[in-house]
Every structure is written in structure tokens, then in C-alpha cells.
Design a protein around this motif. Structure first.
Motif, PDB file in Angstrom:
ATOM      1  N   ILE A  18       0.865  -1.188   0.000  1.00 23.73           N
ATOM      2  CA  ILE A  18       0.000   0.000   0.000  1.00 23.73           C
ATOM      3  C   ILE A  18       0.897   1.232   0.000  1.00 23.73           C
ATOM      4  O   ILE A  18       1.723   1.393   0.884  1.00 23.73           O
ATOM      5  CB  ILE A  18      -0.872   0.036   1.280  1.00 23.73           C
ATOM      6  N   SER A  19       0.742   2.084  -0.999  1.00 22.92           N
ATOM      7  CA  SER A  19       1.591   3.282  -1.006  1.00 22.92           C
ATOM      8  C   SER A  19       0.818   4.574  -0.769  1.00 22.92           C
ATOM      9  O   SER A  19       1.420   5.605  -0.536  1.00 22.92           O
ATOM     10  CB  SER A  19       2.416   3.369  -2.295  1.00 22.92           C
ATOM     11  N   ASN A  20      -0.504   4.510  -0.846  1.00 19.85           N
ATOM     12  CA  ASN A  20      -1.250   5.733  -0.520  1.00 19.85           C
ATOM     13  C   ASN A  20      -2.643   5.424   0.035  1.00 19.85           C
ATOM     14  O   ASN A  20      -3.222   4.372  -0.251  1.00 19.85           O
ATOM     15  CB  ASN A  20      -1.332   6.681  -1.728  1.00 19.85           C
ATOM     16  N   ILE A  21      -3.134   6.360   0.837  1.00 19.49           N
ATOM     17  CA  ILE A  21      -4.446   6.233   1.483  1.00 19.49           C
ATOM     18  C   ILE A  21      -5.217   7.529   1.230  1.00 19.49           C
ATOM     19  O   ILE A  21      -4.776   8.606   1.640  1.00 19.49           O
ATOM     20  CB  ILE A  21      -4.293   5.981   3.004  1.00 19.49           C
ATOM     21  N   TYR A  22      -6.335   7.419   0.538  1.00 20.36           N
ATOM     22  CA  TYR A  22      -7.119   8.601   0.163  1.00 20.36           C
ATOM     23  C   TYR A  22      -8.446   8.654   0.915  1.00 20.36           C
ATOM     24  O   TYR A  22      -8.992   7.615   1.304  1.00 20.36           O
ATOM     25  CB  TYR A  22      -7.390   8.585  -1.346  1.00 20.36           C
ATOM     26  N   PHE A  23      -8.945   9.870   1.043  1.00 21.59           N
ATOM     27  CA  PHE A  23     -10.224  10.109   1.709  1.00 21.59           C
ATOM     28  C   PHE A  23     -11.082  10.965   0.790  1.00 21.59           C
ATOM     29  O   PHE A  23     -10.653  12.039   0.366  1.00 21.59           O
ATOM     30  CB  PHE A  23     -10.003  10.842   3.042  1.00 21.59           C
ATOM     31  N   LYS A  46       6.330   7.391   4.570  1.00 23.93           N
ATOM     32  CA  LYS A  46       6.316   7.014   3.157  1.00 23.93           C
ATOM     33  C   LYS A  46       4.935   7.108   2.516  1.00 23.93           C
ATOM     34  O   LYS A  46       4.781   7.631   1.423  1.00 23.93           O
ATOM     35  CB  LYS A  46       6.852   5.581   2.996  1.00 23.93           C
ATOM     36  N   VAL A  47       3.961   6.555   3.200  1.00 30.21           N
ATOM     37  CA  VAL A  47       2.606   6.531   2.644  1.00 30.21           C
ATOM     38  C   VAL A  47       2.142   7.950   2.337  1.00 30.21           C
ATOM     39  O   VAL A  47       2.294   8.844   3.157  1.00 30.21           O
ATOM     40  CB  VAL A  47       1.628   5.893   3.663  1.00 30.21           C
ATOM     41  N   SER A  48       1.582   8.164   1.164  1.00 32.50           N
ATOM     42  CA  SER A  48       1.062   9.489   0.841  1.00 32.50           C
ATOM     43  C   SER A  48      -0.460   9.487   0.969  1.00 32.50           C
ATOM     44  O   SER A  48      -1.100   8.435   1.092  1.00 32.50           O
ATOM     45  CB  SER A  48       1.514   9.938  -0.540  1.00 32.50           C
ATOM     46  N   LEU A 145       2.051  -0.669   8.251  1.00 33.67           N
ATOM     47  CA  LEU A 145       2.845  -0.361   7.058  1.00 33.67           C
ATOM     48  C   LEU A 145       4.244   0.165   7.386  1.00 33.67           C
ATOM     49  O   LEU A 145       5.210  -0.131   6.690  1.00 33.67           O
ATOM     50  CB  LEU A 145       2.113   0.671   6.184  1.00 33.67           C
ATOM     51  N   GLU A 146       4.322   0.984   8.447  1.00 28.54           N
ATOM     52  CA  GLU A 146       5.591   1.678   8.701  1.00 28.54           C
ATOM     53  C   GLU A 146       6.071   1.574  10.139  1.00 28.54           C
ATOM     54  O   GLU A 146       7.095   2.169  10.481  1.00 28.54           O
ATOM     55  CB  GLU A 146       5.431   3.190   8.381  1.00 28.54           C
TER      56      GLU A 146
END
Lengths: 322, 322
Positions: A18-23, A46-48, A145-146
Motif C-alpha cells: 500500500i503506497s497511498n491512502i485517500y479520503f 512514506k505513505v502518501s 505499514l511503517e
């Protein structure tokens, strides 16, 4: 807590890559996502992340959205067309979609890999509100994740927040009545806040005042106040300031100091005075908006009473075509 | 174009390993960064981004900031304490800092790895304004990092934008005078916009109206309008809508359609009618705010004239302690 199981499902998606989490959502539901978005902006190494009004997400879908994406979509009714469409698009692009709604028969759930039907209306259990659910899942996911690390502080915060809110609501009974008496004839309010609370600064303006009271309102970030907005300040303009606990408190304090000198109609809602410092200081700031939401509901309820303008009355929403 | 040389320097930093690009400033300068931020949000496949009021960046510095970061910091005077501090912190964390200012002796430049002294006041050459400079550098950098690909369209847009703006300014002379005549006694305005223009939606509210005219104002995203804010709409409330070219145009159009039905005081600034469609449609939307800024300056100038309230007069900024 069932949120743990949801995080497990998230981590199964795309082999945990998983590299990004959007709302994405609209209005009040979008507001409820801000604390999680702000948390990731601040804490992720790291996660955007991104925070989008749903119709912009639909028309300008970020190129980052793909199999390595988690997309939260929230709609109280579950049938807001823009939110449903956003979930559909995200799912088509291979993202793992998490739909949150009050309505078990929501259209939104058709496009939700994970379906969360939340409770509503019982303010004693704020941990079951979408804002708290998303924050819990987001912080746990970041830890997976991190190795974010502050999960026990978060868990402790979630344990305490209901009591803090209950006590705060008792604490503000008199002052919210006075507020309503003093401000019942004001046509416009400025709302100030910062940090994780800025979503609710915006939300109190657009939902509580504009939508539910047909009153004019303008949300201002406490840190931006001195770079333009403060020039309208005078003794006649009413300001409501959400004074957060945590790293952005100095921004709120600076605005309050100025307002006390040059303004006259200032209502301060102070998270510290209302007991939020019972939560560990390393995570307390992320709980500000949970407290502020419930407390500000009391302010708007008292205002609605005295103004004789029910919080539920609408002239356009759900009544005319748009 | 010297921006090319700057991009070369960016790519030398950290051996070209850049994973995020941040924008931080206060008020009007923050507004000028929004198009670049929005561009990256939409077009970047890997690079992440953030857009911060400087004092929040200082107090809640994102954990992502490090040697693999580019941080743009802009301050017209170059001495805004929060902006200077933001650049200092970013540089200390190993980020490549790009400082933009009008002032060659700015404190900000002490903490800027790349120093950009921009021109100001000559609206015929908008490509030399910080908004355009940042957008040019950002699009070129994204191309270096990920092969964005639309650089010739962008270059062509930058070649055309000055003429488009000049023509648009001639085109709006009469209507801005009428606007000022019609709205000179209004105490409050709602400003609507979407996409890359949302920064200037906010900016016109906080800088042009609040700061420079001491008028109340509230910025609303066109996509959010139907999710709360539209309930205050009536025949007496004035709305200024920036109708963008590009993918979010349907959001603006929908708000305009509703406003025309239920409102009465609506000023529409339409980028298409003002000639922005001369720019290639794959990139035109990123040029909306450059056009809107110049055209809206004309609106505020005419309003200032009729209201006999100079755009330069302040009661607090630079006059009292804060």
C-alpha cells in the motif's frame, strides 16, 4: 474492536503493498475524514495521502489511484451520487475501497470492498462515529505499514474519549445557553481552528451554521488569520475559536490573544479546559476534533432553540432538483 | 527560460532521488502555490506533495521532510517570520529549499538553496509572477522525475498566457465597472471555484476582500456547495464564481445553474469566454488561476475605487503588534 479485522483485510490487499491512502466524501462526511488525513500528513514517512471533495475526485482522479491505494468513502445516507461514483471509480482502478455509511442498504456499499455501517445519534459513544472509526483504522494501518508505534497511546485515547466528551457536554451546558442568548441575532460568524481540528472549523461553518441555521459563516485557519483575514476584525464581528491541544495550540493562542485585544465577541472552545489533556500528549491532538464535534453540536443546538430554527429544516437539500 | 537551470539544480540534489515536493507560505503567497500543488496531486504517479500554511509546517513538520524533499517557500517581503522559519527547518532536515521573494535582501534567502527574486507589478508579464514560475518548475521537475510528458503543451501555454491575460483585461473593463457599481454596498461575498482555481477562490476571499477591502467573505469549493453551503443561497446574497476551463468545469457549471435559479446577485468569471481555451486542453486547467488572478485584480480595483477604500490601507498588518 472490529476495526482490527478491517486492518487485517486492508493488509491482505495487493499483498500488503500500500503506497497511498485517500479520503473522499462530501460536506460533513468529508469533514469527518480530515483528522485521519491530517494524521497521515503529519506522521507518515512514506505513505502518501489525499483529501478530496468527491466530485473533484471523480472528475480529476489522481494518477496515484491504483491497486496500491486504499480509498475511504463516506456518505451518511450512502446514496450521495458523487460519493457512490468516487467509490466505483476507485474500485475500478484496483484500489481497496472502504465505504462508511449509516444506511445498510446504501448504494455506496456496492462499490465497497469493506463495508462499515456505523451507529449514529448516541453521542455518548463517539468511538462508533465515522470520524473515530477512520482515525482508528488509519493509525493501525500506518503502524502495520511503517511501524508508527503509538498504538497503545491511541487505544488508551479511544478508551478515554467517551468519558471526556460526556464530561465536557455537562461542563458546557451553561455557557452554550449564554452563547445562544448573546449571539442569537448575529447574521455571520468566523470560525477559527488549526491542526487536526481544521476540518471541523470548516465543518461548523458549512454544516452547522450554513446548512442547519442558514447563517453566513467563514472558516479561517488560525495560522492564516494574520495573513489577510484579521483585517476584518472589529468589536462587532463574532468569532468562534477552537483552541486545540497539541502542536498547533500556539497558532490558536496567538489568534485568541489578538482577538481579545481588537475584538469583543469571541467564544473560545478550549480542548484543554474541557479535559482532553487526559489523553497522552503524543496523540491527544488527533482527538481534538472528536471532542470539538460533540461540544459544538451543543452550541448549535442551543442556538437553534433560541432562534427557533430547527437543525433539520432545509429549503433546498433533498427538496428541489440540483 | 532560467527555470530550466533551476530544475537542473533540483535534479542534482540527493542524486535526483526526490520523493516529495512541498509548498509552504502564508496568505497570498500560499494561494500562489495552490496550482502547483493541485497539479502534482492530479498528475504525479509517485511523487507526493503537501500544501501548508507556514506556521503549521513549522509546528507540525511532516515526517516525510528529509533529503529526498523539495520545499518551495514563498514570501513577498521575504521576511515573514513563519515562512523564514519553515525554510530554515526544511533546510536543516536536508530538503532542497527554493525561496521565492520580491526582496533581494530577504531573510528567507538565507535558508534557500535556490533563490528566486521575482518581478512584480507588471501584469502584462504574468509568467514572471511566482505562481507561474512555480508551476513551470514543478511541471518540468515532474517530467524529469516521472516523464510527465506534456512539457511542450505547458511551454506553449506559458507563451500564450500573457496575451490571453492582456486581452481578458481589456475585455472586462466595462463589466468590472458595472460589478463595482452594483455591489459597492454589499457587506459580504461568497466566492466559488474548483480545481486548480480553488486556491484563488480562497485567495480572493482572504486577500482581496478581507485584507484589502475589510469586507466579509467566505470561500466555497464548487463541489462542496451542494453539501451544506447552498442552504444560505437567496436573492440577496452576492456570489462570485470562477468558472474554470478543464475537468472540474462541470462542478462550476452545476453551481452556476443553481445560483441562477435561486440567487440573483451572481458574477461569473468564465475562463473559456476570456480566451483560456487557446491553450491546449490537456494542460489549460492549470492556467485558470493565472488568468483569474489578473482578472479578479481588476474586479477588486474597481470595487476599491468606488468604495473609496484603497487596496493598500491596513489597520493591523504591519501597524500593530501580533
Amino acid at each position: 474492536m472490529e476495526n482490527k479485522a478491517i486492518v487485517k483485510n486492508i493488509m491482505k490487499h495487493n499483498n500488503g503493498k500500500i503506497s497511498n491512502i485517500y479520503f473522499t466524501a462530501c460536506g460533513g462526511s468529508l469533514v469527518d475524514m480530515y483528522p485521519s488525513y491530517y494524521f497521515l500528513q503529519s506522521e507518515a514517512e512514506k505513505v502518501s495521502t489525499g483529501w478530496y471533495t468527491a466530485n473533484e475526485f471523480v472528475h480529476v482522479t489522481p494518477k496515484k489511484i491504483g491497486p496500491h491505494s486504499i480509498v475511504f468513502v463516506c456518505s451518511h445516507s450512502g446514496n450521495t451520487p458523487e460519493a457512490v461514483e468516487a467509490a466505483k471509480i476507485a474500485q475500478e482502478k484496483g484500489a481497496f475501497t472502504i465505504g462508511l455509511t449509516f444506511n445498510p442498504k446504501a448504494e455506496l456499499l456496492k462499490y465497497s470492498d469493506e463495508k462499515i455501517i456505523y451507529e449514529w445519534g448516541n453521542e455518548d459513544e463517539v468511538v462508533n462515529n465515522p470520524m473515530a472509526i477512520m482515525l482508528d483504522i488509519t493509525s493501525q494501518t500506518l503502524d502495520e505499514l511503517e511501524g508508527y508505534g503509538k498504538l497503545s497511546e491511541f487505544a488508551d485515547g479511544f478508551k478515554r474519549i467517551d468519558t471526556i466528551v460526556t464530561n465536557a457536554l455537562a461542563q458546557v451546558q451553561d455557557r452554550t445557553k449564554e452563547f445562544a442568548k448573546k449571539y442569537q441575532n448575529e447574521p455571520m460568524f468566523y470560525i477559527l481552528g488549526s491542526g487536526a481540528s481544521f476540518g471541523h472549523t470548516y465543518g461548523f461553518a458549512i454544516c452547522s451554521l450554513m446548512e442547519m441555521q442558514w447563517l453566513d459563516a467563514s472558516p479561517i485557519h488560525s495560522g492564516e488569520y494574520f495573513h489577510g483575514p484579521f483585517e476584518v476584525t472589529d468589536k462587532d464581528k463574532p468569532y468562534i475559536v477552537m483552541e486545540s491541544i497539541g502542536r498547533t495550540r500556539p497558532l490558536d493562542e496567538r489568534a485568541i490573544k489578538f482577538l481579545k485585544k481588537y475584538g469583543n465577541k469571541i467564544e473560545i472552545v478550549d480542548a484543554k479546559e474541557l479535559g482532553l489533556d487526559l489523553i497522552d500528549s503524543s496523540v491527544a491532538e488527533y482527538f481534538n476534533p472528536i471532542l470539538f464535534y460533540s461540544v459544538l453540536c451543543e452550541y448549535r443546538a442551543k442556538l437553534a432553540d433560541l432562534r427557533n430554527h430547527s437543525l433539520d429544516v432545509r429549503r433546498y437539500m433533498g427538496k428541489v432538483e440540483y
